[in-house]
Design a protein around this motif. Sequence first.
Motif, PDB file in Angstrom:
ATOM      1  N   SER A  50      53.565 -60.029 -78.982  1.00  0.00           N
ATOM      2  CA  SER A  50      54.131 -60.384 -80.078  1.00  0.00           C
ATOM      3  C   SER A  50      55.663 -61.039 -79.214  1.00  0.00           C
ATOM      4  O   SER A  50      56.053 -62.188 -79.615  1.00  0.00           O
ATOM      5  CB  SER A  50      54.994 -59.238 -81.019  1.00  0.00           C
ATOM      6  OG  SER A  50      53.965 -58.858 -81.506  1.00  0.00           O
ATOM      7  N   ARG A  51      56.208 -60.486 -78.301  1.00  0.00           N
ATOM      8  CA  ARG A  51      57.636 -61.179 -77.424  1.00  0.00           C
ATOM      9  C   ARG A  51      56.980 -62.299 -76.787  1.00  0.00           C
ATOM     10  O   ARG A  51      57.616 -63.252 -76.663  1.00  0.00           O
ATOM     11  CB  ARG A  51      57.795 -60.162 -76.390  1.00  0.00           C
ATOM     12  CG  ARG A  51      58.493 -58.908 -77.162  1.00  0.00           C
ATOM     13  CD  ARG A  51      59.338 -57.801 -76.250  1.00  0.00           C
ATOM     14  NE  ARG A  51      58.535 -57.560 -74.927  1.00  0.00           N
ATOM     15  CZ  ARG A  51      57.876 -56.190 -75.234  1.00  0.00           C
ATOM     16  NH1 ARG A  51      57.981 -55.649 -76.520  1.00  0.00           N
ATOM     17  NH2 ARG A  51      57.213 -55.792 -74.114  1.00  0.00           N
ATOM     18  N   ARG A 110      59.584 -70.603 -78.474  1.00  0.00           N
ATOM     19  CA  ARG A 110      61.036 -70.882 -77.968  1.00  0.00           C
ATOM     20  C   ARG A 110      61.011 -72.187 -76.939  1.00  0.00           C
ATOM     21  O   ARG A 110      61.633 -72.942 -76.924  1.00  0.00           O
ATOM     22  CB  ARG A 110      61.813 -69.597 -77.276  1.00  0.00           C
ATOM     23  CG  ARG A 110      63.287 -69.986 -76.929  1.00  0.00           C
ATOM     24  CD  ARG A 110      63.833 -68.928 -76.137  1.00  0.00           C
ATOM     25  NE  ARG A 110      63.329 -68.514 -74.770  1.00  0.00           N
ATOM     26  CZ  ARG A 110      63.571 -69.246 -73.782  1.00  0.00           C
ATOM     27  NH1 ARG A 110      64.502 -70.161 -73.821  1.00  0.00           N
ATOM     28  NH2 ARG A 110      62.972 -68.869 -72.731  1.00  0.00           N
ATOM     29  N   GLU A 133      52.413 -55.387 -78.880  1.00  0.00           N
ATOM     30  CA  GLU A 133      54.122 -55.688 -79.248  1.00  0.00           C
ATOM     31  C   GLU A 133      54.404 -56.588 -78.054  1.00  0.00           C
ATOM     32  O   GLU A 133      55.249 -57.433 -78.271  1.00  0.00           O
ATOM     33  CB  GLU A 133      54.701 -54.198 -78.989  1.00  0.00           C
ATOM     34  CG  GLU A 133      54.692 -53.201 -79.886  1.00  0.00           C
ATOM     35  CD  GLU A 133      55.248 -51.852 -79.981  1.00  0.00           C
ATOM     36  OE1 GLU A 133      55.903 -51.405 -78.863  1.00  0.00           O
ATOM     37  OE2 GLU A 133      55.271 -51.077 -80.733  1.00  0.00           O
ATOM     38  N   TYR A 134      53.685 -56.215 -76.681  1.00  0.00           N
ATOM     39  CA  TYR A 134      54.282 -57.337 -75.566  1.00  0.00           C
ATOM     40  C   TYR A 134      53.824 -58.766 -76.031  1.00  0.00           C
ATOM     41  O   TYR A 134      54.519 -59.835 -75.600  1.00  0.00           O
ATOM     42  CB  TYR A 134      53.486 -56.907 -74.274  1.00  0.00           C
ATOM     43  CG  TYR A 134      53.631 -57.801 -73.187  1.00  0.00           C
ATOM     44  CD1 TYR A 134      55.137 -57.821 -72.367  1.00  0.00           C
ATOM     45  CD2 TYR A 134      52.617 -58.516 -72.917  1.00  0.00           C
ATOM     46  CE1 TYR A 134      55.062 -58.828 -71.358  1.00  0.00           C
ATOM     47  CE2 TYR A 134      52.809 -59.435 -71.599  1.00  0.00           C
ATOM     48  CZ  TYR A 134      54.138 -59.279 -71.142  1.00  0.00           C
ATOM     49  OH  TYR A 134      54.258 -60.277 -70.054  1.00  0.00           O
ATOM     50  N   GLU A 146      56.762 -65.082 -79.007  1.00  0.00           N
ATOM     51  CA  GLU A 146      58.040 -65.828 -79.586  1.00  0.00           C
ATOM     52  C   GLU A 146      58.763 -66.419 -78.602  1.00  0.00           C
ATOM     53  O   GLU A 146      59.301 -67.549 -78.522  1.00  0.00           O
ATOM     54  CB  GLU A 146      59.218 -64.350 -79.847  1.00  0.00           C
ATOM     55  CG  GLU A 146      58.985 -63.725 -80.897  1.00  0.00           C
ATOM     56  CD  GLU A 146      59.874 -62.424 -81.154  1.00  0.00           C
ATOM     57  OE1 GLU A 146      60.557 -62.200 -80.105  1.00  0.00           O
ATOM     58  OE2 GLU A 146      59.580 -61.537 -81.831  1.00  0.00           O
ATOM     59  N   GLU A 147      58.448 -66.016 -77.073  1.00  0.00           N
ATOM     60  CA  GLU A 147      58.734 -66.880 -75.817  1.00  0.00           C
ATOM     61  C   GLU A 147      58.019 -68.339 -75.879  1.00  0.00           C
ATOM     62  O   GLU A 147      58.788 -69.220 -75.605  1.00  0.00           O
ATOM     63  CB  GLU A 147      58.442 -66.061 -74.544  1.00  0.00           C
ATOM     64  CG  GLU A 147      58.942 -66.793 -73.379  1.00  0.00           C
ATOM     65  CD  GLU A 147      60.352 -66.516 -73.032  1.00  0.00           C
ATOM     66  OE1 GLU A 147      60.975 -67.095 -72.140  1.00  0.00           O
ATOM     67  OE2 GLU A 147      60.770 -65.383 -73.575  1.00  0.00           O
TER      68      GLU A 147
END
Length: 197
Positions: A101-102, A109, A98-99, A105-106
């Motif tokens: 996945s973040r 971005r 899960e981490y 995304e970062e």
Amino acid sequence: MEESIEACLIGRGESYIREAEQSKDASEAEKKFREALNYLESIEARNENAVSILRRRASDGLIDSMIRQAKEKMGEAEKLFGEGKYYDSKELYRETWEYLSRVEEEAARLKSASHLQKIANLKDVCNRNISKITTAMLDVRPVGDLRLETVDDVVKGKARVDVGEVAAEVTGSPSEKLKEEYGNIEYIGSGGFADVR
């Protein structure tokens, strides 16, 4: 006068980045890279090229520090598994996935595409290890033979699906297995209207 002020602003941003790069602790480095990025996004400079280069350095450093943290968590999960704490190991792999996945995304971005494959590889290893641990927890066989993929495997490029486990079950040709099970096999034709006897 304006050029010297601009040079000072850019120099300050570079010192933020240098300080973050020298940080040994991954979470501290992440915090410092975020501060550097926030600072660099707040300044207005005519030399946009220099600021852009610093932003790229800060972005790459931020994602690298986040990946380092994920690898540390995976190492902890490996240690828990080695201690026989299978459920805790599985949950830590899930949290790490899960981490990551973040982090993914970062990275998207910040347009840090060079890190996306590395992140995807780490997520894949987490998924496979979660599956292996779950199978081991539900199966009656001893867990001692189970080998997880480690962070070192990822770094060395050795992480992959262990085909040895699957290959042991799939031996011989399919027609040989069918002959063993059903005896005589005859070709009866093709199509939906074949004469079946």
